[in-house]
Design a protein around this motif. Structure first.
Motif, mmCIF file in Angstrom:
data_model
loop_
_atom_site.group_PDB
_atom_site.id
_atom_site.type_symbol
_atom_site.label_atom_id
_atom_site.label_comp_id
_atom_site.label_asym_id
_atom_site.label_seq_id
_atom_site.Cartn_x
_atom_site.Cartn_y
_atom_site.Cartn_z
ATOM 1 N N GLY A 1 4.220 -6.007 3.373
ATOM 2 C CA GLY A 1 4.171 -7.188 4.217
ATOM 3 C C GLY A 1 2.733 -7.493 4.597
ATOM 4 N N ALA A 2 2.495 -8.700 5.075
ATOM 5 C CA ALA A 2 1.130 -9.136 5.411
ATOM 6 C C ALA A 2 0.477 -8.213 6.433
ATOM 7 C CB ALA A 2 1.148 -10.575 5.913
ATOM 8 N N VAL A 3 1.191 -7.903 7.491
ATOM 9 C CA VAL A 3 0.651 -7.030 8.535
ATOM 10 C C VAL A 3 0.613 -5.584 8.041
ATOM 11 C CG1 VAL A 3 1.006 -6.159 10.886
ATOM 12 C CG2 VAL A 3 1.420 -8.572 10.368
ATOM 13 N N GLY A 4 1.638 -5.162 7.300
ATOM 14 C CA GLY A 4 1.716 -3.793 6.802
ATOM 15 C C GLY A 4 0.537 -3.420 5.919
ATOM 16 N N ALA A 5 0.095 -4.359 5.083
ATOM 17 C CA ALA A 5 -1.044 -4.082 4.207
ATOM 18 C C ALA A 5 -2.318 -3.842 5.018
ATOM 19 C CB ALA A 5 -1.243 -5.232 3.227
ATOM 20 N N VAL A 6 -2.517 -4.625 6.055
ATOM 21 C CA VAL A 6 -3.700 -4.465 6.906
ATOM 22 C C VAL A 6 -3.620 -3.148 7.677
ATOM 23 C CG1 VAL A 6 -4.943 -5.415 8.897
ATOM 24 C CG2 VAL A 6 -4.090 -6.952 7.106
ATOM 25 N N VAL A 7 -2.472 -2.897 8.283
ATOM 26 C CA VAL A 7 -2.291 -1.656 9.041
ATOM 27 C C VAL A 7 -2.422 -0.451 8.113
ATOM 28 C CG1 VAL A 7 -0.606 -0.293 10.365
ATOM 29 C CG2 VAL A 7 -0.905 -2.733 10.843
ATOM 30 N N GLY A 8 -1.897 -0.557 6.907
ATOM 31 C CA GLY A 8 -2.002 0.523 5.937
ATOM 32 C C GLY A 8 -3.444 0.896 5.653
ATOM 33 N N GLN B 1 9.249 -4.474 11.225
ATOM 34 C CA GLN B 1 8.734 -5.290 12.314
ATOM 35 C C GLN B 1 8.293 -6.616 11.699
ATOM 36 O OE1 GLN B 1 5.615 -2.948 14.097
ATOM 37 N NE2 GLN B 1 7.067 -1.767 15.307
ATOM 38 N N PRO B 2 8.113 -7.642 12.506
ATOM 39 C CA PRO B 2 7.655 -8.908 11.930
ATOM 40 C C PRO B 2 6.369 -8.702 11.120
ATOM 41 C CG PRO B 2 8.338 -9.241 14.196
ATOM 42 C CD PRO B 2 8.348 -7.748 13.941
ATOM 43 N N GLY B 3 6.401 -9.077 9.858
ATOM 44 C CA GLY B 3 5.225 -8.983 9.006
ATOM 45 C C GLY B 3 4.975 -7.643 8.349
ATOM 46 N N SER B 4 5.834 -6.654 8.627
ATOM 47 C CA SER B 4 5.589 -5.352 7.992
ATOM 48 C C SER B 4 6.863 -4.512 7.881
ATOM 49 C CB SER B 4 4.533 -4.556 8.768
ATOM 50 O OG SER B 4 5.069 -4.076 9.973
ATOM 51 N N THR B 5 6.841 -3.688 6.862
ATOM 52 C CA THR B 5 7.870 -2.662 6.684
ATOM 53 C C THR B 5 7.146 -1.374 6.309
ATOM 54 O OG1 THR B 5 9.518 -4.253 5.906
ATOM 55 C CG2 THR B 5 9.901 -1.942 5.359
ATOM 56 N N VAL B 6 7.494 -0.296 6.992
ATOM 57 C CA VAL B 6 6.991 1.033 6.650
ATOM 58 C C VAL B 6 8.179 1.818 6.128
ATOM 59 C CG1 VAL B 6 5.937 3.156 7.490
ATOM 60 C CG2 VAL B 6 5.242 0.953 8.459
ATOM 61 N N SER B 7 8.071 2.282 4.886
ATOM 62 C CA SER B 7 9.112 3.106 4.270
ATOM 63 C C SER B 7 8.559 4.498 4.050
ATOM 64 C CB SER B 7 9.532 2.534 2.910
ATOM 65 O OG SER B 7 10.030 1.234 3.053
ATOM 66 N N ALA B 8 9.313 5.501 4.478
ATOM 67 C CA ALA B 8 8.916 6.895 4.254
ATOM 68 C C ALA B 8 9.959 7.538 3.350
ATOM 69 C CB ALA B 8 8.798 7.636 5.574
ATOM 70 N N HIS B 9 9.497 8.048 2.207
ATOM 71 C CA HIS B 9 10.362 8.633 1.190
ATOM 72 C C HIS B 9 10.161 10.141 1.164
ATOM 73 C CE1 HIS B 9 10.879 4.558 -0.606
ATOM 74 N NE2 HIS B 9 9.687 4.402 -0.053
ATOM 75 N N HIS B 10 11.253 10.885 1.067
ATOM 76 C CA HIS B 10 11.236 12.345 1.075
ATOM 77 C C HIS B 10 12.098 12.809 -0.082
ATOM 78 C CE1 HIS B 10 11.167 10.572 5.114
ATOM 79 N NE2 HIS B 10 10.309 11.518 5.433
ATOM 80 N N MET C 1 0.851 -1.174 0.000
ATOM 81 C CA MET C 1 0.000 0.000 0.000
ATOM 82 C C MET C 1 0.887 1.224 0.000
ATOM 83 S SD MET C 1 -2.985 1.027 2.603
ATOM 84 C CE MET C 1 -4.283 1.249 1.451
ATOM 85 N N GLU C 2 0.610 2.136 -0.926
ATOM 86 C CA GLU C 2 1.412 3.347 -1.062
ATOM 87 C C GLU C 2 0.512 4.578 -1.020
ATOM 88 O OE1 GLU C 2 4.014 5.425 -4.550
ATOM 89 O OE2 GLU C 2 4.455 3.324 -4.101
ATOM 90 N N GLN C 3 0.966 5.585 -0.275
ATOM 91 C CA GLN C 3 0.274 6.868 -0.211
ATOM 92 C C GLN C 3 1.304 7.962 -0.441
ATOM 93 O OE1 GLN C 3 -1.692 5.128 3.502
ATOM 94 N NE2 GLN C 3 -2.868 6.992 3.088
#
Length: 142
Positions: free
Chosen positions: A108-115, A79-88, A1-3
Motif C-alpha cells: 500500500g502507499a503508506v506501507g511502502a513508506v513505513v517499510g 490500516q488505511p493505505g497499508s497492509t502488513v503481512s507476517a508469514h511464518h 516491500m518484503e523482508q
C-alpha cells in the motif's frame, strides 16, 4: 516491500510449530515482542485476532488470514493505505530438523513508506525472532 530471514532448527517440525503457534509465549523467547494478547479464545485458526506490542512500534491488531496446520500461518494488520503481512513457515529438513522462514510484507502507499523507514528495525526483529525460536525449540526438543 518484503523482508525475510530463514534459519535451520535442530528440532522436529512438530516441535517448532508447537513453539511458533503458542503466540502468547513469544515474549519469553524474543525481545522483539513485549506481549501478544489473543482477542479470540482457542487455538489459532483463520480469522483469529491478536494484539501485538513490540518495542519502538505502535501496538497492532493482526488477523490470521492463512493457516496450514503444522506448516505455515500468515497474519495481517490492515490500516488505511497499508497492509502488513507476517508469514511464518516451517519445512522439514532431511536430517529431521526444520527450516523456518519468517517474512514481512508491507504494501500500500503508506506501507511502502513505513517499510522503508522501519527496514533496519524489521530486519533486526526478524533475526531476533528466528534466533529466539531456534533456541526455544532446540532447548525443549526431545
Amino acid at each position: 516491500m518484503e523482508q525475510r530471514t530463514s534459519i535451520d532448527v535442530a528440532a522436529s517440525p512438530e516441535r517448532v510449530w508447537e513453539v511458533l503457534v503458542d503466540v502468547e509465549r513469544w515474549p519469553e523467547w524474543t525481545d522483539s515482542v513485549n506481549s501478544v494478547r489473543p482477542l479470540d479464545a482457542g487455538p489459532l485458526v483463520v480469522g483469529s485476532r491478536v494484539e501485538i506490542s513490540q518495542p519502538r512500534l505502535p501496538t497492532g491488531r493482526y488477523t490470521v488470514t492463512a493457516l496450514d496446520p503444522g506448516r505455515a500461518f500468515t497474519w495481517e494488520q490492515r490500516q488505511p493505505g497499508s497492509t502488513v503481512s507476517a508469514h511464518h513457515e516451517c519445512a522439514p529438513l532431511p536430517d529431521g530438523g526444520t527450516r523456518v522462514e519468517l517474512r514481512v510484507v508491507m504494501s500500500g502507499a503508506v506501507g511502502a513508506v513505513v517499510g522503508r523507514l522501519y527496514r533496519r528495525l524489521t530486519d533486526r526483529y526478524l533475526a531476533m525472532e528466528a534466533a529466539g525460536l531456534k533456541t526455544r525449540a532446540e532447548r525443549t526438543a526431545g
